[in-house]
Enzyme design. Structure first.
Site, PDB file in Angstrom:
ATOM      1  N   TYR A 116       0.889  -1.177  -0.026  1.00 35.97           N
ATOM      2  CA  TYR A 116       0.058  -0.031  -0.048  1.00 35.97           C
ATOM      3  C   TYR A 116       0.926   1.197   0.051  1.00 35.97           C
ATOM      4  O   TYR A 116       1.687   1.342   0.914  1.00 35.97           O
ATOM      5  CB  TYR A 116      -0.747  -0.010   1.380  1.00 35.97           C
ATOM      6  CG  TYR A 116      -1.972   0.904   1.253  1.00 35.97           C
ATOM      7  CD1 TYR A 116      -2.382   1.994   0.345  1.00 35.97           C
ATOM      8  CD2 TYR A 116      -3.019   0.872   2.400  1.00 35.97           C
ATOM      9  CE1 TYR A 116      -3.204   3.044   0.580  1.00 35.97           C
ATOM     10  CE2 TYR A 116      -4.119   1.816   2.388  1.00 35.97           C
ATOM     11  CZ  TYR A 116      -4.041   2.653   1.670  1.00 35.97           C
ATOM     12  OH  TYR A 116      -5.073   3.315   1.601  1.00 35.97           O
ATOM     13  N   CYS A 117       0.703   2.191  -1.045  1.00 34.62           N
ATOM     14  CA  CYS A 117       1.416   3.341  -1.133  1.00 34.62           C
ATOM     15  C   CYS A 117       2.792   3.214  -1.196  1.00 34.62           C
ATOM     16  O   CYS A 117       3.572   2.363  -1.954  1.00 34.62           O
ATOM     17  CB  CYS A 117       1.019   4.407   0.016  1.00 34.62           C
ATOM     18  SG  CYS A 117       1.624   6.097  -0.122  1.00 34.62           S
TER      19      CYS A 117
END
Length: 596
Positions: A329-330
């Site tokens: 994530y990210c």
């Protein structure tokens, strides 16, 4: 019977009480400000060179086409004088505001902005001033695109900061509240300001949520699980099964370490972690340590080795499986891509498939972060981390907040400091305020080598004795991007997905932004998503030809993941004989109280 004298005495007593509170709060305010350890000054604004260049461009335009510049100036002067005369005439005719055809703006929702001549005059003149500044910036045609973008950003910050709603004397909502409460709202506002300064060592970071409304493992981050492994970089949490059988291939989620992982496990009804366990997956989630100055020399390679590779090793040992599926994530996805490249160089086939949530891997376009990714700011960050050892969490929080300053700074500050309101009990905003530091070396690597030089997508980034490249990632991948994401713009995420070496690529575009587009449970039936199997198309054309689907992307991704997760086996309880549970989820790195 209450007399006027009684009322006057009561008012006097309230006044004396409030004055005493103000005196006490003033002393606390001084103490809080004296505790401030400010960041490097260059992180509070751009190098003055950007304004020098803007001035030079403006005068260059003046010399080349003086008529055009004078036309804009005379237009502004004319509108200002006309506006003043209309206000004067309105006052002379009975204290009514002149006609107001200004566009709707949530900052000016109070009816007095349209009906009261004083507030209407202030508002309209502010909007005229803002328009004049914006036109002057547009006129600066001799600037290169990056400098022009920076000038637009910082001029917008100045415009937003000077909004009349940000000052008590020109904010009718705050003035009305002060009158209604006999000044009590202003005292409460001062209390809120002092409390925020005390909580942030003298830095003014307005609280967005009530910190007392949530407690980890009680009303947020409640999905049952156990920490089954811990090292100096991360805790590995294995979540308890929610079904009698699970897919054989386990799943590991690597969240970003810019914030804490429990964004994925807020309230039960919004918890992606809970939903994944209910779909029959054995789920592991990494919880990163919140570094202090002793982590100054920790770099991306340490996150890869002691985070990603350690998690892969321990999950395979616990489950007895030789392959896993992974999610990043990210920045957790950015570094996952580099870890996958490294595994490819080493001939390690441990990962079956990879999913990337709002992930950038090609930084050739910097989007809204362009103003902060130039040398003056990054030089300032290097000086900051050289002194502190870390990039402190409040600097990151402040930077992200200024990208949406009206929503994340000015409106909350008005409600808290001028209106005297308590912050709301909002789980997402509570999480947003629970920030983390970044190791100094890692922060500079990320900014210089990835954001500025785009090494991973270009010639390759040298880490752990290998040159890692984006096209090395050749396993099945699924990208989830968000349509209005201002942190990881979907077109940039799409470009990175196109550059990977995988022949099996899926791209899903969710409605909404960086958080709401990901934390989008099917039960809410709120945001839809787009799909298109042809990833040879440019981003805009991909979107134009995509099929829109109502509702969350979670079930679609769940089916994609299930196809790559093998047969069903008996559900696994957290840990094994060599990995005894160390403490309950959400773990001691995210909640030190859980280890007590």
């Amino acid at each position: 019977m209450t007399t006027k004298d009684d009322i006057s005495q009561e008012s006097l007593e309230r006044l004396n009480t409030n004055l005493a509170r103000v005196e006490e709060l003033s002393q606390r305010l001084i103490r809080a400000l004296s505790d401030r350890q400010g960041a490097n000054p260059s992180l509070s604004g751009p190098d003055g060179d950007v304004f020098v260049k803007a001035g030079a461009a403006y005068w260059s335009e003046m010399m080349r086409d003086p008529a055009r510049v004078f036309e804009h100036q005379l237009e502004f002067w004319g509108k200002s004088v006309k506006h003043f005369l209309e206000a004067q005439q309105a006052v002379a005719q009975g204290l009514e505001a002149p006609d107001d055809d200004t566009p709707d703006d949530p900052r000016f929702s109070n009816p007095l902005w349209r009906t009261h001549p004083y507030f209407n005059f202030v508002k309209q003149q502010y909007l005229l001033n803002a328009e004049a500044v914006e036109k002057a910036v547009r006129d600066a045609t001799d600037l290169d695109p990056v400098e022009k973008q920076r000038l637009e950003y910082f001029s917008r910050q100045i415009i937003d900061m000077l909004s009349p709603t940000n000052f008590l004397s020109t904010n009718p909502d705050a003035l009305e509240r002060a009158v209604e409460t006999e000044g009590e709202s202003l005292v409460r506002g001062l209390e809120n300001l002092v409390a925020d300064l005390e909580a942030n060592h003298g830095e003014m970071l307005v609280r967005l949520a009530d910190p007392s409304a949530f407690k980890l493992s009680e009303n947020i981050a409640t999905t049952p699980g156990q920490v089954v492994y811990r090292n100096d970089m991360m805790e590995l949490i294995q979540y308890a099964p929610a079904t009698e059988e699970v897919h054989a291939t386990p799943l590991i989620i690597f969240p970003p370490w810019i914030n804490k992982f429990y964004i994925l496990d807020l309230k039960e009804k919004n918890s992606l972690i809970k939903w994944i366990t209910e779909q029959g997956f054995t789920l592991f989630v990494v919880s990163w340590v919140n570094p202090d100055e002793s982590y100054a020399d920790i770099g991306l390679e340490d996150y890869i080795e002691r985070g990603y590779l350690a998690a892969l090793r321990e999950v395979k040992a616990i489950t007895g499986e030789d392959k896993v599926n992974v999610v990043g994530y990210c920045i957790g996805g950015t570094t996952l891509a580099m870890a996958l490249s490294l595994l490819g160089h080493r001939g390690d086939k441990s990962v079956k498939s990879a999913t990337f949530f709002t992930t950038l891997t090609d930084f050739s376009e910097q989007g809204e972060f362009t103003p902060f990714l130039q040398d003056d700011f990054i030089d300032g960050i290097e000086a900051e981390v050289a002194e502190q050892g870390i990039l402190r969490s409040f600097i990151m929080a402040r930077t992200f907040s200024f990208l949406r300053s009206n929503d994340l700074i000015y409106r909350p500050a008005i409600r808290s400091y001028m209106m005297g309101e308590a912050p709301p009990a909002f789980d997402l905003l509570f999480w947003n305020g629970d920030g983390t530091n970044l190791p100094g070396r890692m922060a500079v690597q990320y900014l210089r080598q990835l954001c500025q030089r785009n090494e991973f997508a270009k010639g390759g980034i040298e880490l752990l004795d290998e040159r890692l490249h984006l096209h090395d990632v050749d396993l099945p991948v699924c990208f989830i991007a968000c349509e209005t994401d201002h942190i990881a713009a979907w077109k940039d995420s799409y470009r990175g997905a196109q550059a990977m070496g995988s022949k099996n690529r899926t791209f899903i575009l969710s409605e909404s932004g960086h958080i709401a587009g990901i934390i989008n449970p099917p039960s809410k039936k709120k945001y839809g998503h787009y799909t298109n199997t042809d990833m040879s198309l440019p981003a805009e054309e991909w979107h134009e030809r995509a099929t829109f689907h109502e509702g969350s992307w979670w079930p679609r991704w769940g089916k994609w993941l299930a196809k790559r997760s093998g047969r069903k086996v008996a559900a696994r309880e957290p840990g094994d004989s060599t990995h005894p549970p160390l403490c309950p989820a959400p773990g001691s790195y995210v909640d030190p109280a859980s280890s007590d």
